[in-house]
Design an enzyme around this catalytic site. Structure first.
Site, PDB file in Angstrom:
ATOM      1  N   ASP A 225       0.831  -1.190   0.000  1.00 45.60           N
ATOM      2  CA  ASP A 225       0.000   0.000   0.000  1.00 45.60           C
ATOM      3  C   ASP A 225       0.874   1.251   0.000  1.00 45.60           C
ATOM      4  O   ASP A 225       2.096   1.196   0.133  1.00 45.60           O
ATOM      5  CB  ASP A 225      -0.967  -0.009   1.193  1.00 45.60           C
ATOM      6  CG  ASP A 225      -0.245   0.016   2.532  1.00 45.60           C
ATOM      7  OD1 ASP A 225       0.376   1.042   2.846  1.00 45.60           O
ATOM      8  OD2 ASP A 225      -0.292  -0.998   3.261  1.00 45.60           O
ATOM      9  N   ARG A 226       0.215   2.390  -0.141  1.00 48.54           N
ATOM     10  CA  ARG A 226       0.939   3.651  -0.332  1.00 48.54           C
ATOM     11  C   ARG A 226       1.902   3.952   0.804  1.00 48.54           C
ATOM     12  O   ARG A 226       3.036   4.394   0.571  1.00 48.54           O
ATOM     13  CB  ARG A 226      -0.077   4.786  -0.494  1.00 48.54           C
ATOM     14  CG  ARG A 226       0.540   6.164  -0.599  1.00 48.54           C
ATOM     15  CD  ARG A 226      -0.524   7.215  -0.854  1.00 48.54           C
ATOM     16  NE  ARG A 226       0.036   8.564  -0.831  1.00 48.54           N
ATOM     17  CZ  ARG A 226      -0.657   9.669  -1.104  1.00 48.54           C
ATOM     18  NH1 ARG A 226      -1.932   9.567  -1.420  1.00 48.54           N
ATOM     19  NH2 ARG A 226      -0.082  10.847  -1.066  1.00 48.54           N
TER      20      ARG A 226
END
Length: 424
Positions: A225-226
């Site tokens: 994820d980011r």
């Protein structure tokens, strides 16, 4: 009658899209992209240094390659912005997804394909078969490697080796030279693991950081994820991606989690009881308990702690939800290994710096990945001196590591889809 409601129009089936970069209807884009590419190539014909390329075009006799000159997609014109992403789908074989530019690896400074690839990968490319179907050809002694019959489905062959296959019609087919990549990449924090830029977000995407020479064929193996960072595998081999990410192969993934240890005014690292709870399984709200194969505290500085977690599945924000289930947060989530593949530096130097980076995030620089091992501190201190990647750096996956992933996948195939006799 006036009271009768108008019948809703019948929904139409969605257009066929490229399975990798999702750039819309591939068949409908082919004609428009070809015309635009010809116009762009003609406009750039004055550039004598541009290397040649070939664009597959559907004609009356099937797929033919139209010789073009490589178009500078970064010129910023309206035509390049429209046709550039679509040509990433159209270059190469559409039946296999996004193709590659012919001869791109011959240019200086560009990434070279893997020197050793799985035998089943080359057999499948020769006959346009999946790995599952290619096993039948190897099992039935229909594959020759450098003139000798090969029946080892787990064999790895050099890119320069001759691979000939006798297909279902008993025709001899020469396998084309492989153009596959298997890379380890240190994904920086703040980068989205996607190929599509969202207009509502200014965060950089992973495809903007691919190494030069392989940006048209690479895709991420799984995702981070980011706000997560660390080891992310990149490849052009769909079977390698499937075997490394499918839950049935149970590929272990190791994470280092930095957490704040202040709870109810008391500073204390996670207790052994909480770690045992993670190993036994915790409820993360999706109906299935999440189990950690390993959970331990590896560092504590009096305020922050670093926890090592190993999981064998990949669910949405799995590690973050597991930590939340036991009452702790994730200030930093860094993946350090996937299976036997590791080699990222544990950064920053102190836990307090990791917490500061979480509370004061910065937008990472957008630039093609560089090869690891060129800077100071890039090599481990152990007897093997393992290469340690820093954010934005990449390295090739070793052939034995690729083989280990294929072995997991082939074991699952043998269990659920055993190779039978040749039919047809």
């Amino acid at each position: 009658t006036a009271n009768r409601q108008r019948r809703a129009p019948r929904p139409t089936s969605p257009p066929r899209r490229c399975h990798r970069c999702r750039h819309g209807d591939v068949a409908a884009a082919a004609a428009a992209a070809t015309a635009a590419a010809v116009a762009l190539a003609a406009s750039s014909a004055a550039s004598t240094a541009a290397p040649s390329m070939a664009l597959p075009v559907w004609g009356a006799v099937g797929w033919v390659r139209l010789p073009l000159r490589r178009v500078p997609w970064s010129i910023g014109s309206r035509e390049s912005r429209i046709v550039g992403p679509r040509l990433r789908c159209l270059r190469g074989d559409l039946s296999r997804g996004c193709g590659s530019v012919a001869g791109a690896s011959e240019e200086e400074g560009l990434l070279q394909p893997a020197a050793v690839v799985p035998l089943l990968r080359r057999v499948g490319a020769a006959c346009n078969l999946s790995v599952r179907a290619a096993r039948l050809l190897v099992e039935n002694r229909r594959v020759l490697v450098d003139g000798a019959t090969c029946t080892d489905m787990r064999a790895m062959v050099a890119a320069g080796s001759s691979v000939r296959v006798f297909n279902k019609s008993h025709e001899e087919v020469e396998a084309p030279p492989p153009r596959d990549f298997y890379l380890k990449f240190f994904k920086p924090r703040g980068v989205l693991t996607t190929h599509r830029q969202d207009d509502r977000s200014s965060a950089p995407i992973i495809s903007a950081l691919y190494p030069r020479g392989a940006e048209d064929v690479l895709h991420p193996v799984g995702r981070l994820d980011r706000e997560s960072e660390g080891l992310l595998l990149l490849s052009s081999d769909g079977s390698f991606t499937l075997f490394a990410t499918m839950p049935a192969t149970h590929v272990p993934k190791e994470y280092m989690v930095v957490t704040d240890c202040i709870r109810d005014g008391v500073v204390a690292p996670p207790s052994e009881a909480l770690l045992a709870q993670l190993r036994e399984g915790v409820d993360i709200g999706d109906g299935s308990p999440a189990v950690a194969a390993a959970a331990e505290v590896v560092e504590f500085d009096g305020r922050f702690a670093r926890i090592r977690l190993v999981v064998t599945e990949g669910r949405f924000h799995l590690v973050r939800r597991m930590m939340r289930a036991v009452g702790f947060s994730c200030l930093q989530l860094l993946r350090t290994s996937v299976g036997d593949m590791r080699g990222v530096v544990l950064r920053p130097d102190t836990l307090a710096e990791a917490a500061y980076e979480a509370w004061h995030p910065e937008v990472p620089a957008v630039a093609p990945a560089t090869r690891g091992g060129c800077g100071s501190g890039s090599w481990g201190s152990g007897p093997g001196k393992e290469l340690l990647l820093r954010p934005g750096e990449f390295a090739e996956v070793r052939p034995e590591e690729v083989q280990a992933i294929y072995d997991r996948g082939l074991e699952w195939l043998e269990l659920h889809h055993p190779v039978g006799g040749w039919r047809g």
